[in-house]
Design an enzyme around this catalytic site. Structure first.
Site, PDB file in Angstrom:
ATOM      1  N   TRP A   1       0.820  -1.220   0.000  1.00 25.07           N
ATOM      2  CA  TRP A   1       0.000   0.000   0.000  1.00 25.07           C
ATOM      3  C   TRP A   1       0.842   1.254   0.000  1.00 25.07           C
ATOM      4  O   TRP A   1       0.478   2.265  -0.610  1.00 25.07           O
ATOM      5  CB  TRP A   1      -1.009  -0.009   1.149  1.00 25.07           C
ATOM      6  CG  TRP A   1      -2.097  -1.004   0.920  1.00 25.07           C
ATOM      7  CD1 TRP A   1      -2.368  -2.125   1.658  1.00 25.07           C
ATOM      8  CD2 TRP A   1      -3.050  -1.008  -0.160  1.00 25.07           C
ATOM      9  NE1 TRP A   1      -3.416  -2.819   1.098  1.00 25.07           N
ATOM     10  CE2 TRP A   1      -3.854  -2.158  -0.015  1.00 25.07           C
ATOM     11  CE3 TRP A   1      -3.287  -0.164  -1.251  1.00 25.07           C
ATOM     12  CZ2 TRP A   1      -4.891  -2.481  -0.903  1.00 25.07           C
ATOM     13  CZ3 TRP A   1      -4.313  -0.473  -2.132  1.00 25.07           C
ATOM     14  CH2 TRP A   1      -5.095  -1.616  -1.953  1.00 25.07           C
TER      15      TRP A   1
ATOM     16  N   ASP B   1      -1.505   6.429   6.826  1.00 29.30           N
ATOM     17  CA  ASP B   1      -2.603   5.610   6.302  1.00 29.30           C
ATOM     18  C   ASP B   1      -2.924   4.590   7.394  1.00 29.30           C
ATOM     19  O   ASP B   1      -2.103   3.711   7.689  1.00 29.30           O
ATOM     20  CB  ASP B   1      -2.144   4.926   5.008  1.00 29.30           C
ATOM     21  CG  ASP B   1      -3.199   3.991   4.412  1.00 29.30           C
ATOM     22  OD1 ASP B   1      -4.239   3.740   5.060  1.00 29.30           O
ATOM     23  OD2 ASP B   1      -2.969   3.490   3.287  1.00 29.30           O
TER      24      ASP B   1
ATOM     25  N   LYS C   1     -12.458  -1.904   6.304  1.00 29.51           N
ATOM     26  CA  LYS C   1     -11.656  -2.857   7.069  1.00 29.51           C
ATOM     27  C   LYS C   1     -12.174  -2.925   8.507  1.00 29.51           C
ATOM     28  O   LYS C   1     -12.579  -3.969   8.978  1.00 29.51           O
ATOM     29  CB  LYS C   1     -10.181  -2.449   7.075  1.00 29.51           C
ATOM     30  CG  LYS C   1      -9.626  -2.109   5.692  1.00 29.51           C
ATOM     31  CD  LYS C   1      -8.885  -3.263   5.039  1.00 29.51           C
ATOM     32  CE  LYS C   1      -8.741  -3.101   3.541  1.00 29.51           C
ATOM     33  NZ  LYS C   1      -7.784  -2.070   3.109  1.00 29.51           N
TER      34      LYS C   1
HETATM   35  C1  LIG Z   1      -7.224  -1.500   1.867  1.00 28.67           C
HETATM   36  C2  LIG Z   1      -6.168  -0.507   1.986  1.00 28.67           C
HETATM   37  C3  LIG Z   1      -6.060   0.568   1.091  1.00 28.67           C
HETATM   38  C4  LIG Z   1      -6.962   0.739  -0.108  1.00 28.67           C
HETATM   39  O1  LIG Z   1      -8.265   0.946   0.261  1.00 28.67           O
HETATM   40  P1  LIG Z   1      -9.403   1.182  -0.857  1.00 28.67           P
HETATM   41  O2  LIG Z   1     -10.600   1.498  -0.056  1.00 28.67           O
HETATM   42  O3  LIG Z   1      -9.529  -0.087  -1.626  1.00 28.67           O
HETATM   43  O4  LIG Z   1      -8.947   2.320  -1.693  1.00 28.67           O
HETATM   44  C5  LIG Z   1      -5.056   1.476   1.309  1.00 28.67           C
HETATM   45  N1  LIG Z   1      -4.215   1.371   2.336  1.00 28.67           N
HETATM   46  C6  LIG Z   1      -4.287   0.349   3.217  1.00 28.67           C
HETATM   47  C7  LIG Z   1      -3.324   0.283   4.349  1.00 28.67           C
HETATM   48  C8  LIG Z   1      -5.262  -0.616   3.067  1.00 28.67           C
HETATM   49  O5  LIG Z   1      -5.347  -1.627   3.939  1.00 28.67           O
END
Ligand SMILES: *Cc1c(COP(=O)(O)O)cnc(C)c1O
Length: 376
Positions: free
Chosen positions: A107, A177, A201
C-alpha cells in the site's frame, strides 16, 4: 459469526470485513423505515434534517472515539484510501513540493506510484523494508531535507506489520494511512498532520473514507478540483456532492457500538488478546510460523505459512470446511492471513488455533522424520 447448517462461520476477511452482528441486525430492523419516517435510510435526501442529524452524530462519535484534538477537521469522503494517494499530495505538498515516503510494502508503494504521477512534486523514498521482504519496518530514518510531509502506512494489511511507535522524524509533518487499524489501536492524532482510512476494514461498508486533517496545514487560497479540495470539502462539511448516505449511517451505528464496548482502548486490549493467542500458537508450532518480525507485528492482520504451498492450500481448504473463511493470504504474499478487526470475536481465534493444532498433529510425523534426518 453466523449459523447456517449448524456450522458456525468465522469470517477472517481482510476487507470488506465482518461487522458487529448486532449492528447488521439493527440495519436489517430499520432498513425499511428509518426512525419511523416510512422511508429507508437509502432513500433519504442528503439535505434532509434526518441526514444532517445522523451525520453530525456520526462525526461527533468519531471525534470522541479517535480522541481528535481541537484544530483538526474531519471529512467523510469517497474513493477509498486509494484516492487519498492523490488528494493528500495535491493539498499538502504545496510549499517545498517535496514528499518523503517510507516504503513498507504494497500500500505504501501504491501511494508512492500515485504521487509520482503528480510530476511537479518530488518524491523521495527515504527508507524501505525491502531487504526483509517487508517483514520488518524501518525505524531508523534520516531526513536530509525539509519535506511538506512524511508518509507512512501505519498498519500494513498485507505484510502484517504495524508501527506501534512512530519513528523519530525530526518534527516534520506526518501523514498516516491507518486503513486497517483505525479505531483498533490508540493512535495519538496530535502526532499527525493528517490521517486517512477506508471504512471497509475496521468500520463498515465500503464507499466511505475518513480523513482527519490539521486545519492550519491547509492553504486557504488553493483552488483544486472540488472533489479533491479539502478546503472546499470542509467548507461544505463533506456535503459538497451526494455523500454515501448508507455507509455513513452504518459507520455511525458501528461508532455507537464501539462506545458501548468501551471505546478504542478496550478494542486495542481485545485485539492484543486475540492476536496474542494466535502469535503464541504460531511461535510454538513446529509446522506454522508468523511471517512478520516480532517487534513490528500487527494487531489486526496476521500472515502465516507452513513455508510449503501445497500444505498451505490443504490447510486453507480444511479450515474453510470447518467454517473458518477467507484465510487465504493476499495474492502478493501467498500463505495464510487471519484478519481480526474489532468486530471479530475471541471464539473465532480459539477455533482457528484448534484447527491449526489439529492440522499440525496430523502432519507432524512426516515433519519429525525429516527433522531427525537433519539431526543425524
Ligand atoms: C485497503 C487498503 C487501502 C486501499 O483501500 P481502498 O478502499 O480499496 O482504496 C489502502 N491502504 C491500506 C493500508 C489498506 O489496507
Amino acid at each position: 459469526m453466523k449459523e447456517g447448517n449448524d456450522l458456525v462461520v468465522y469470517n477472517f476477511s481482510a476487507g470488506p470485513a465482518m461487522m458487529p452482528p448486532e449492528v447488521v441486525a439493527q440495519i436489517q430492523k430499520e432498513l425499511v423505515s428509518y426512525k419511523n419516517s416510512e422511508m429507508s435510510v437509502m432513500e433519504i435526501s442528503h439535505r434532509s434534517e434526518l441526514y444532517a442529524e445522523m451525520f453530525q452524530e456520526a462525526k461527533n462519535d468519531f471525534r470522541d472515539l479517535l480522541a481528535i484534538p481541537a484544530g483538526y477537521k474531519i471529512l467523510f469522503l469517497q474513493g477509498g484510501a486509494s484516492l487519498q494517494f492523490t488528494t493528500v499530495p495535491l493539498n499538502l505538498a504545496r510549499k517545498t513540493k517535496q514528499i518523503a515516503f517510507i516504503d513498507t510494502g504494497h500500500w505504501s508503494q501504491t501511494a508512492i506510484d500515485d504521487a509520482h504521477l503528480l510530476t511537479d512534486r518530488k518524491v523521495d523514498v527515504v527508507a524501505t523494508g525491502k531487504k526483509s521482504n517487508y517483514t520488518t519496518l524501518p525505524h531508523d530514518i534520516k531526513l536530509e531535507k525539509e519535506y511538506d510531509y512524511v508518509h507512512l502506512t501505519i498498519n500494513n494489511t498485507i505484510e502484517g506489520t504495524m508501527y506501534r511507535k512512530l519513528p523519530d522524524l525530526g518534527g516534520q509533518t506526518v501523514v498516516g494511512d491507518i486503513s486497517s487499524n483505525i479505531l483498533g489501536y490508540q493512535h495519538d492524532v496530535s502526532k499527525y498532520g493528517l490521517l486517512y482510512a477506508s471504512a471497509q476494514k475496521n468500520i463498515g461498508p465500503a464507499g466511505l473514507t475518513l480523513v482527519v486533517v490539521k486545519e492550519d496545514l491547509l492553504d486557504q487560497d488553493q483552488d483544486l478540483p472540488s472533489m479533491l479540495d479539502y478546503v472546499k470539502l470542509i467548507k461544505e462539511d463533506s456535503n459538497l456532492n451526494t455523500p454515501p448516505v448508507f455507509p455513513i449511517y452504518a459507520a455511525g451505528l458501528v461508532f455507537k457500538w464501539l462506545k458501548q464496548q468501551g471505546g478504542v482502548k478496550q478494542m486495542q486490549a481485545q485485539n492484543e488478546e486475540k492476536t496474542g493467542i494466535l502469535y503464541d500458537m504460531l511461535d510454538n508450532s513446529k509446522l506454522f510460523y508468523a511471517t512478520a518480525n516480532q517487534a513490528d507485528r500487527s494487531l489486526t492482520n496476521v500472515p502465516f505459512t507452513t513455508g510449503d504451498k501445497t500444505l498451505d492450500a490443504k490447510f486453507i481448504a480444511q479450515a474453510d470446511e470447518m467454517g473458518l473463511k477467507n484465510l487465504k493470504g493476499h495474492v502478493l504474499a501467498g500463505g495464510m492471513r487471519a484478519s481480526m478487526y474489532n468486530a471479530f470475536p475471541l471464539e473465532g481465534v480459539k477455533a482457528l488455533v484448534q484447527c491449526l493444532q489439529k492440522f499440525e498433529s496430523a502432519h507432524k510425523p512426516m515433519f519429525n522424520i525429516s527433522l531427525k534426518k537433519m539431526d543425524a
